[in-house]
Design a protein around this motif. Structure first.
Motif, mmCIF file in Angstrom:
data_model
loop_
_atom_site.group_PDB
_atom_site.id
_atom_site.type_symbol
_atom_site.label_atom_id
_atom_site.label_comp_id
_atom_site.label_asym_id
_atom_site.label_seq_id
_atom_site.Cartn_x
_atom_site.Cartn_y
_atom_site.Cartn_z
ATOM 1 N N GLU A 52 0.849 -1.192 0.000
ATOM 2 C CA GLU A 52 0.000 0.000 0.000
ATOM 3 C C GLU A 52 0.888 1.247 0.000
ATOM 4 O O GLU A 52 1.427 1.636 1.034
ATOM 5 C CB GLU A 52 -0.912 0.001 1.230
ATOM 6 C CG GLU A 52 -1.915 -1.129 1.259
ATOM 7 C CD GLU A 52 -3.002 -0.945 0.220
ATOM 8 O OE1 GLU A 52 -3.251 0.213 -0.189
ATOM 9 O OE2 GLU A 52 -3.600 -1.959 -0.186
ATOM 10 N N PRO A 53 1.075 1.884 -1.160
ATOM 11 C CA PRO A 53 2.011 3.025 -1.249
ATOM 12 C C PRO A 53 1.738 4.150 -0.252
ATOM 13 O O PRO A 53 2.673 4.711 0.321
ATOM 14 C CB PRO A 53 1.825 3.505 -2.698
ATOM 15 C CG PRO A 53 1.348 2.299 -3.440
ATOM 16 C CD PRO A 53 0.494 1.549 -2.467
ATOM 17 N N LEU A 54 0.472 4.500 -0.044
ATOM 18 C CA LEU A 54 0.162 5.590 0.879
ATOM 19 C C LEU A 54 0.560 5.243 2.312
ATOM 20 O O LEU A 54 1.126 6.060 3.045
ATOM 21 C CB LEU A 54 -1.333 5.924 0.830
ATOM 22 C CG LEU A 54 -1.837 6.645 -0.417
ATOM 23 C CD1 LEU A 54 -3.353 6.786 -0.366
ATOM 24 C CD2 LEU A 54 -1.195 8.020 -0.537
ATOM 25 N N VAL A 55 0.280 4.005 2.709
ATOM 26 C CA VAL A 55 0.634 3.568 4.059
ATOM 27 C C VAL A 55 2.153 3.498 4.194
ATOM 28 O O VAL A 55 2.725 3.903 5.210
ATOM 29 C CB VAL A 55 -0.007 2.198 4.386
ATOM 30 C CG1 VAL A 55 0.359 1.758 5.802
ATOM 31 C CG2 VAL A 55 -1.520 2.256 4.231
ATOM 32 N N SER A 56 2.818 3.003 3.155
ATOM 33 C CA SER A 56 4.283 2.899 3.182
ATOM 34 C C SER A 56 4.931 4.262 3.367
ATOM 35 O O SER A 56 5.820 4.446 4.218
ATOM 36 C CB SER A 56 4.790 2.271 1.879
ATOM 37 O OG SER A 56 4.371 0.949 1.753
ATOM 38 N N THR A 59 4.319 5.660 6.838
ATOM 39 C CA THR A 59 5.024 4.896 7.867
ATOM 40 C C THR A 59 6.483 5.335 7.962
ATOM 41 O O THR A 59 7.004 5.576 9.058
ATOM 42 C CB THR A 59 4.948 3.387 7.555
ATOM 43 O OG1 THR A 59 3.579 2.968 7.576
ATOM 44 C CG2 THR A 59 5.718 2.558 8.568
ATOM 45 N N VAL A 60 7.142 5.460 6.832
ATOM 46 C CA VAL A 60 8.548 5.881 6.828
ATOM 47 C C VAL A 60 8.667 7.325 7.302
ATOM 48 O O VAL A 60 9.572 7.672 8.080
ATOM 49 C CB VAL A 60 9.161 5.700 5.425
ATOM 50 C CG1 VAL A 60 10.567 6.293 5.375
ATOM 51 C CG2 VAL A 60 9.202 4.220 5.054
ATOM 52 N N ALA A 61 7.743 8.196 6.871
ATOM 53 C CA ALA A 61 7.809 9.606 7.264
ATOM 54 C C ALA A 61 7.650 9.764 8.773
ATOM 55 O O ALA A 61 8.388 10.525 9.419
ATOM 56 C CB ALA A 61 6.735 10.408 6.526
ATOM 57 N N ALA A 81 11.121 0.842 9.443
ATOM 58 C CA ALA A 81 10.137 1.776 9.991
ATOM 59 C C ALA A 81 9.125 1.046 10.867
ATOM 60 O O ALA A 81 8.767 1.518 11.952
ATOM 61 C CB ALA A 81 9.420 2.512 8.858
ATOM 62 N N VAL A 82 8.674 -0.112 10.402
ATOM 63 C CA VAL A 82 7.722 -0.905 11.189
ATOM 64 C C VAL A 82 8.357 -1.343 12.509
ATOM 65 O O VAL A 82 7.721 -1.318 13.569
ATOM 66 C CB VAL A 82 7.235 -2.127 10.375
ATOM 67 C CG1 VAL A 82 6.444 -3.101 11.254
ATOM 68 C CG2 VAL A 82 6.373 -1.666 9.197
ATOM 69 N N MET A 83 9.628 -1.729 12.454
ATOM 70 C CA MET A 83 10.324 -2.134 13.677
ATOM 71 C C MET A 83 10.416 -0.964 14.665
ATOM 72 O O MET A 83 10.235 -1.146 15.875
ATOM 73 C CB MET A 83 11.731 -2.626 13.346
ATOM 74 C CG MET A 83 11.779 -3.986 12.679
ATOM 75 S SD MET A 83 13.479 -4.541 12.405
ATOM 76 C CE MET A 83 14.054 -4.725 14.097
ATOM 77 N N ARG A 84 10.681 0.220 14.164
ATOM 78 C CA ARG A 84 10.805 1.383 15.049
ATOM 79 C C ARG A 84 9.460 1.776 15.652
ATOM 80 O O ARG A 84 9.378 2.118 16.843
ATOM 81 C CB ARG A 84 11.399 2.571 14.294
ATOM 82 C CG ARG A 84 11.445 3.864 15.115
ATOM 83 C CD ARG A 84 12.113 4.992 14.357
ATOM 84 N NE ARG A 84 13.564 4.810 14.281
ATOM 85 C CZ ARG A 84 14.391 5.632 13.636
ATOM 86 N NH1 ARG A 84 13.889 6.696 13.007
ATOM 87 N NH2 ARG A 84 15.682 5.411 13.609
#
Length: 279
Positions: A52-56, A59-61, A81-84
């Motif tokens: 999901e590009p929008l979620v990705s 999430t990183v931002a 990013a998910v780990m953090r």
């Protein structure tokens, strides 16, 4: 059928759980449920988010925002990013995308402008609530940010229905506040599986009176809403209703420090988190 009757019908349908969502929103709700599955592990979560590009992007931002990147090490991939962030923040991000998608399906240019302003308002409230909760209360900042993101979700749903019912908001925002805000808001919150503590905080916001220093997430939400530089286009200003200017509010004292000092010290955290939510 006149405008008020349409308004009442939409609110009544929402109260019965008869909600109409665009296809892209329905897909994101499925992602939200998949991420909430107890069997969803880190690797699977990263793969689901990358699809999901929008979620990705969000999430990183958010992982790189000052509120979460305390070490200063920049992240450039979804897995890190998910780990953090962890699953709770990931759920918040997914929900924020759902809320934003409701506005992006609107065809009417005027309603699209209202939706964009409403999302900017929610981003400011969510970021401010996160920081104020951490600094002023014993409550959970993650819960406060989530509540800030979804506190106007009923308004996004209403705006998404204006293509089906042109002129629905021609009478201004009073009808929304009288007939729709709470009933539609409660129904959409239920559909999104919003936890009861968050619903309780939003209910407190609807009925609340400013408390300084804030004690609960509901208190923080009301304060963050008053402090937002971008007002909700669907509501009268809570500051104006109270007869208090924004400058007077930030000069109020909490303990030995003014609210202005606290906000100045937190400016970068609030700014970067707001920007990440607006990606």
């Amino acid at each position: 059928m006149d405008r008020l009757e349409i308004f009442r019908n939409i609110a009544s349908q929402a109260g019965r759980g008869e909600l109409v969502f665009p296809a892209n929103v329905s897909a994101s709700i499925k992602l939200q449920k998949a991420l909430a599955d107890p069997d969803c592990h880190l690797e699977l979560a990263a793969k689901l988010v990358m699809a999901e590009p929008l979620v990705s992007a969000r999430t990183v931002a958010i992982a790189n925002s000052a509120a979460y990147n305390r070490s200063g090490g920049e992240i450039n991939n979804v897995r890190a990013a998910v780990m953090r962030l962890g699953f709770r923040t990931l759920n918040t991000i997914t929900t924020s995308v759902i809320v934003r998608q409701l506005g992006r399906t609107i065809n009417n240019p005027g309603m699209r402008i209202k939706s964009a302003q409403l999302w900017e308002h929610c981003a400011h409230v969510a970021a401010t609530a996160y920081v104020l909760t951490a600094k002023l209360t014993k409550a959970d900042p993650e819960t406060a940010m989530f509540a800030g993101i979804v506190h106007e979700v009923g308004g996004f749903y209403l705006l998404s229905r204006t293509d089906d019912f042109p002129g629905l908001l021609d009478g201004g925002t009073e009808d929304w506040m009288e007939y729709g805000e709470k009933m539609i808001g409660r129904a959409v919150l239920k559909k999104l599986g919003v936890p009861q503590p968050v619903v309780d905080a939003i209910e407190s916001l609807w009925h609340g009176v400013r408390v300084l220093p804030p004690q609960t997430i509901g208190d923080v939400l009301l304060l963050a809403k008053e402090l937002s530089p971008v007002p909700s286009p669907l509501q009268r200003s809570v500051v104006a209703e109270a007869g208090v200017g924004g400058e007077n509010l930030v000069d109020d004292y909490i303990g030995d420090h003014s609210l202005r000092e606290l906000l100045d010290d937190s400016e970068e955290q609030i700014r970067s988190l707001t920007a990440a939510l607006l990606v």
